[in-house]
Design an enzyme around this catalytic site. Structure first.
Site, PDB file in Angstrom:
ATOM      1  CB  ALA A 244      11.984  41.021  34.709  1.00  0.00           C
ATOM      2  CE  LYS A 245      18.475  37.129  33.108  1.00  0.00           C
ATOM      3  NZ  LYS A 245      19.211  37.684  32.023  1.00  0.00           N
TER       4      LYS A 245
END
Ligand code: GLU
Length: 283
Positions: A244-245
């Site tokens: 994920a970011k």
């Protein structure tokens, strides 16, 4: 043959994005086709110009060349509005005044493939109430899924390695096609863009497999061409979870700073070899 990579400039690109871009780029080059970049920048509250520049620099570092200038969704708002007008004129969308809290409070809101299934509160409001509230209240536009699926009939798509898949858009319920704060949802903008650009092969992560149910429906309603699809396995981190970011260690910027060679990394990803600790998994 035309593929594309479509980053949202809401954070740094990571190994998962690189994997997706490498596959789409490699497929286009192997077929003597075209590879396009689309910037999904219509989420005004989260999109940042510095992420656009960083994403393009990351792709260059990987040695991924592109055909033509990147297309920006923010330049295509008129097309999204025209498609919405078309659906509105056919009674396939309706304004919804519910807040997130309203929907969460509704006991009848079960979960579907794209989150809570909208309970339909605003679907059949009387015309006069609709007109009055539209003038006074913020609203989004939802697809009337029952009507839309009745009009579209049975929908299929070709998934690489699997053959024909049956789309099940109804499970998503009345999805949002235009938001209060964004002129088009990802589903509407992405489907229209892929058709307008002549994308023939959509290669993207398996996290978007369920979205294809909705995209296939929009293609049928708006008379758009239907590309072939390949939903690939997702890059997972050392914890076994999809990147994920927030996974800064896997960001392409940090790999570059660590001295990793971009084109070698791209070649490894193309061959399914990931840096130590990372793996490919099907959700
Ligand atoms: N901007 C979308 C994302 O990053 C693109 C998805 C797609 O390839 O359709 O998830």
């Amino acid at each position: 043959m035309q593929t594309r990579f479509a980053p949202s400039p809401t954070g740094e690109l990571h190994l998962g994005h690189a994997y997706s871009a490498v596959l789409a780029h490699g497929a286009a080059r192997a077929a003597n086709g075209r590879f396009l970049i689309r910037i999904d920048d219509i989420d005004g509250s989260r999109s940042r110009e510095e992420h656009v520049a960083a994403a393009l620099a990351d792709l260059e570092w990987l040695g991924i060349d592109r055909d033509g200038d990147p297309l920006r969704q923010s330049d295509r708002l008129d097309s999204y509005a025209a498609a919405l007008d078309n659906l509105r004129a056919r009674g396939l969308v309706y304004p919804c005044f519910c807040t997130r809290a309203d929907i969460a409070a509704s006991l009848s809101a079960p979960h579907g493939p794209s989150g809570v299934v909208y309970p339909g509160t605003c679907r059949n409001l009387p015309d006069a109430e609709r007109a009055r509230r539209m003038a006074a209240e913020p609203h989004c536009w939802r697809l009337d899924m029952g009507r839309a699926t009745a009009e579209a009939g049975k929908l299929l798509w070709q998934e690489a390695g699997q053959g024909l898949r049956v789309a099940d858009p109804a499970a998503h319920g009345d999805i949002v096609l235009a938001r209060k704060d964004a002129p088009a949802s990802y589903h509407l903008a992405s489907t229209l863009d892929d058709a307008a650009l002549g994308v023939t092969h959509i290669i993207r992560g398996a996290d978007l497999l369920a979205s294809t149910d909705v995209h296939r429906l929009l293609q049928a309603l708006l008379d758009l061409s239907v590309p072939l699809y390949r939903h690939h396995a997702l890059v997972c981190g050392p914890d076994g979870k999809r990147l994920a970011k927030r996974d800064a260690a896997a960001s392409l910027a940090s790999l570059r700073v660590a001295g990793i060679d971009g084109p070698s990394l791209a070649a490894d990803l193309a061959a399914g070899r990931l840096p130590a600790g990372y793996s490919l998994q099907n959700p």
